[in-house]
Design an enzyme around this catalytic site. Structure first.
Site, PDB file in Angstrom:
ATOM      1  N   GLY A  15      51.665 -58.705  11.355  1.00 20.45           N
ATOM      2  CA  GLY A  15      52.496 -58.041  10.341  1.00 20.45           C
ATOM      3  C   GLY A  15      51.662 -57.746   9.093  1.00 20.45           C
ATOM      4  O   GLY A  15      50.950 -58.622   8.607  1.00 20.45           O
ATOM      5  N   ARG A  76      50.327 -54.951  17.271  1.00 21.72           N
ATOM      6  CA  ARG A  76      50.440 -56.114  18.156  1.00 21.72           C
ATOM      7  C   ARG A  76      49.733 -55.707  19.447  1.00 21.72           C
ATOM      8  O   ARG A  76      49.831 -54.562  19.859  1.00 21.72           O
ATOM      9  CB  ARG A  76      51.911 -56.428  18.404  1.00 21.72           C
ATOM     10  CG  ARG A  76      52.726 -56.397  17.106  1.00 21.72           C
ATOM     11  CD  ARG A  76      53.139 -57.732  16.614  1.00 21.72           C
ATOM     12  NE  ARG A  76      53.999 -57.653  15.424  1.00 21.72           N
ATOM     13  CZ  ARG A  76      53.988 -58.538  14.422  1.00 21.72           C
ATOM     14  NH1 ARG A  76      53.152 -59.552  14.460  1.00 21.72           N
ATOM     15  NH2 ARG A  76      54.805 -58.445  13.398  1.00 21.72           N
ATOM     16  N   ASP A 107      48.828 -66.417  11.728  1.00 22.81           N
ATOM     17  CA  ASP A 107      48.379 -67.421  12.693  1.00 22.81           C
ATOM     18  C   ASP A 107      48.211 -66.844  14.099  1.00 22.81           C
ATOM     19  O   ASP A 107      47.335 -67.252  14.851  1.00 22.81           O
ATOM     20  CB  ASP A 107      49.292 -68.648  12.671  1.00 22.81           C
ATOM     21  CG  ASP A 107      50.762 -68.290  12.743  1.00 22.81           C
ATOM     22  OD1 ASP A 107      51.612 -69.180  12.590  1.00 22.81           O
ATOM     23  OD2 ASP A 107      51.054 -67.087  12.944  1.00 22.81           O
ATOM     24  N   THR A 130      49.745 -62.606   5.230  1.00 25.63           N
ATOM     25  CA  THR A 130      51.126 -62.543   5.722  1.00 25.63           C
ATOM     26  C   THR A 130      52.054 -62.860   4.554  1.00 25.63           C
ATOM     27  O   THR A 130      51.727 -63.694   3.713  1.00 25.63           O
ATOM     28  CB  THR A 130      51.406 -63.555   6.854  1.00 25.63           C
ATOM     29  OG1 THR A 130      52.826 -63.587   7.117  1.00 25.63           O
ATOM     30  CG2 THR A 130      50.941 -64.962   6.521  1.00 25.63           C
ATOM     31  N   ILE A 131      53.213 -62.207   4.512  1.00 25.98           N
ATOM     32  CA  ILE A 131      54.134 -62.496   3.386  1.00 25.98           C
ATOM     33  C   ILE A 131      54.810 -63.848   3.567  1.00 25.98           C
ATOM     34  O   ILE A 131      55.383 -64.394   2.637  1.00 25.98           O
ATOM     35  CB  ILE A 131      55.212 -61.399   3.248  1.00 25.98           C
ATOM     36  CG1 ILE A 131      56.109 -61.346   4.489  1.00 25.98           C
ATOM     37  CG2 ILE A 131      54.605 -60.047   2.915  1.00 25.98           C
ATOM     38  CD1 ILE A 131      57.362 -60.488   4.305  1.00 25.98           C
ATOM     39  N   ASP A 132      54.733 -64.427   4.786  1.00 25.87           N
ATOM     40  CA  ASP A 132      55.503 -65.646   5.089  1.00 25.87           C
ATOM     41  C   ASP A 132      54.985 -66.881   4.380  1.00 25.87           C
ATOM     42  O   ASP A 132      55.710 -67.871   4.263  1.00 25.87           O
ATOM     43  CB  ASP A 132      55.505 -65.922   6.595  1.00 25.87           C
ATOM     44  CG  ASP A 132      56.146 -64.783   7.372  1.00 25.87           C
ATOM     45  OD1 ASP A 132      55.934 -64.715   8.592  1.00 25.87           O
ATOM     46  OD2 ASP A 132      56.814 -63.946   6.750  1.00 25.87           O
ATOM     47  N   ASP A 134      53.026 -69.130   5.524  1.00 30.75           N
ATOM     48  CA  ASP A 134      53.307 -70.215   6.474  1.00 30.75           C
ATOM     49  C   ASP A 134      52.043 -70.767   7.140  1.00 30.75           C
ATOM     50  O   ASP A 134      52.115 -71.358   8.205  1.00 30.75           O
ATOM     51  CB  ASP A 134      54.262 -69.707   7.560  1.00 30.75           C
ATOM     52  CG  ASP A 134      53.665 -68.538   8.338  1.00 30.75           C
ATOM     53  OD1 ASP A 134      54.218 -68.174   9.386  1.00 30.75           O
ATOM     54  OD2 ASP A 134      52.629 -68.001   7.893  1.00 30.75           O
ATOM     55  N   MET A 174      62.990 -62.223   4.744  1.00 26.49           N
ATOM     56  CA  MET A 174      62.063 -62.513   5.829  1.00 26.49           C
ATOM     57  C   MET A 174      61.418 -63.893   5.654  1.00 26.49           C
ATOM     58  O   MET A 174      61.778 -64.645   4.761  1.00 26.49           O
ATOM     59  CB  MET A 174      60.991 -61.420   5.883  1.00 26.49           C
ATOM     60  CG  MET A 174      61.460 -60.133   6.509  1.00 26.49           C
ATOM     61  SD  MET A 174      60.065 -59.006   6.700  1.00 26.49           S
ATOM     62  CE  MET A 174      60.711 -57.880   7.921  1.00 26.49           C
ATOM     63  N   GLY A 175      60.516 -64.198   6.577  1.00 22.14           N
ATOM     64  CA  GLY A 175      59.815 -65.473   6.530  1.00 22.14           C
ATOM     65  C   GLY A 175      59.642 -66.062   7.913  1.00 22.14           C
ATOM     66  O   GLY A 175      59.138 -67.142   8.095  1.00 22.14           O
ATOM     67  N   ARG A 176      60.113 -65.280   8.938  1.00 18.98           N
ATOM     68  CA  ARG A 176      60.023 -65.732  10.338  1.00 18.98           C
ATOM     69  C   ARG A 176      60.699 -67.094  10.459  1.00 18.98           C
ATOM     70  O   ARG A 176      61.904 -67.181  10.218  1.00 18.98           O
ATOM     71  CB  ARG A 176      58.586 -65.776  10.837  1.00 18.98           C
ATOM     72  CG  ARG A 176      58.498 -65.639  12.361  1.00 18.98           C
ATOM     73  CD  ARG A 176      57.065 -65.625  12.837  1.00 18.98           C
ATOM     74  NE  ARG A 176      56.341 -64.408  12.491  1.00 18.98           N
ATOM     75  CZ  ARG A 176      56.417 -63.274  13.194  1.00 18.98           C
ATOM     76  NH1 ARG A 176      57.178 -63.208  14.243  1.00 18.98           N
ATOM     77  NH2 ARG A 176      55.742 -62.206  12.838  1.00 18.98           N
ATOM     78  N   ALA A 191      69.731 -67.749  -7.492  1.00 21.99           N
ATOM     79  CA  ALA A 191      70.766 -67.756  -6.434  1.00 21.99           C
ATOM     80  C   ALA A 191      71.606 -69.017  -6.524  1.00 21.99           C
ATOM     81  O   ALA A 191      71.106 -70.103  -6.860  1.00 21.99           O
ATOM     82  CB  ALA A 191      70.094 -67.677  -5.063  1.00 21.99           C
TER      83      ALA A 191
END
Ligand code: F6P
Length: 328
Positions: A15, A76, A107, A130-132, A134, A174-176, A191
């Protein structure tokens, strides 16, 4: 061994994320500065298999530091999951004289890089894009900061209409399968509730919290939901559930989706990308391989890719506590 690397291939994989172009720019310019040739590899591993390469010099990366996405594209690639596919990629690198690689991705891309190195011994250094956010071994991945700012800006806009109509909005981010975007952007956007996979507090607690918000006089609320959230209900089912059990609320849903992946990278991501690109090229020149560049305590570090792909960065418990206190 030192002095071995003559030509470095750089590519983006998985991504995309804001800051990838800044990292490409840094790798290309570091090569130019250190008198190493550089080759851009288009479309990740798929382009490597097809030999979709283009020589890059310092001028090839003009005016891209501020651009989201990746000029080298990403894809991909299932062919790379096969030894035949990886053999074709290796043959293409050999034909082009590429003897070192920098992979900018997440990853999944690093896992492929590790397998490729074990089979063909091509030195490879990873930059976490990656924006995640992670990936173990770095406090920040490229694109995370920009994505947070995008999400906060959008939630601020949603809050305008929510408060105009006394509505409750469920905002999916998002964030998987991790909740870093949801937690950080949720706190940043004020929030009322944040649902993340790392901490499933259950639906009853959600209802209680929303009841308390209403009783405390809050006429509208924002619930940020990580896409990997574990309540067992997707964001639309959550809306139905709350409307059924708390009819006092007029609910709506916003799924932010791929806008979180775009946009001009923040200064933080541009600087981080520039620092990481230099480190990646220096590591290859020093004869290193199978390492991921990261930032920890504001120092640029190298972590074995075998470790980086095994762990996720843990949710910040102190930030979770701040989030609970802010929703009093
Ligand atoms: O890994 C980055 C990411 O944006 C995740 O947050 C999201 O779940 C996934 O990619 C979406 O993948 P795709 O772009 O293939 O739909």
């Amino acid at each position: 061994m030192k002095g071995k690397i003559k030509k470095i291939g750089v590519f983006t994989s998985g991504g995309d994320s804001p800051g990838m172009n800044a990292a490409i720019r840094s790798v290309v310019r570091s090569c130019a500065y250190m008198k190493i040739e550089c080759m851009g590899i288009y479309r990740g591993y798929q382009g490597m298999i097809e030999g979709d390469f283009k020589p890059m010099d310092a001028r090839s990366v003009n005016n891209i530091i501020n651009k989201g996405g990746t000029i080298l594209k990403s894809a991909r690639c299932t062919d790379f999951h096969t030894k035949e596919g990886r053999q074709k990629a290796y043959d293409q690198l050999q034909a082009a004289g590429i003897d070192g690689l920098v992979v900018i991705g997440g990853d999944g891309s690093f896992t492929g890089a590790l397998i490729f190195h074990k089979e063909f011994k091509v030195p490879i250094i990873g930059i976490p894009g990656t924006i995640d956010n992670d990936i173990f071994g770095t406090t920040y991945t490229l694109g995370f900061d920009t994505a947070l700012n995008t999400v906060v800006e959008v939630i601020d806009k949603i809050r305008d209409t929510a408060s105009s109509h006394n509505r409750l909005f469920f905002v999916e981010v998002m964030g998987r399968d991790v909740g870093h975007i949801a937690l950080n952007a949720g706190v940043g956007a004020g929030a009322e509730e944040i649902l993340i996979p790392e901490e499933n507090l259950g639906l009853e607690r959600l209802l209680d919290s929303l009841k308390r918000s209403k009783l405390s006089g809050k006429s509208s609320s924002i619930v940020v939901v990580a896409e990997g959230d574990k309540t067992g209900k997707n964001v639309f089912e959550l809306k139905e559930y709350v409307e059924k059990h708390l009819p006092i609320y007029d609910c709506r849903v916003s799924v932010l989706g791929h806008m979180q992946r775009g946009g001009s990278p923040s200064c933080f991501d541009r600087v981080l990308a520039s620092r990481m690109g230099v480190k990646a090229v220096e590591a290859l020149i020093e004869g290193k391989t199978s390492l991921m560049v990261g930032i920890q305590d504001n120092k640029i570090t190298l972590t074995p890719i075998s470790k980086a792909i095994k762990g996720h960065t843990k949710i910040d418990k102190e930030l979770l506590r701040v989030s609970d206190i802010m929703t009093v």
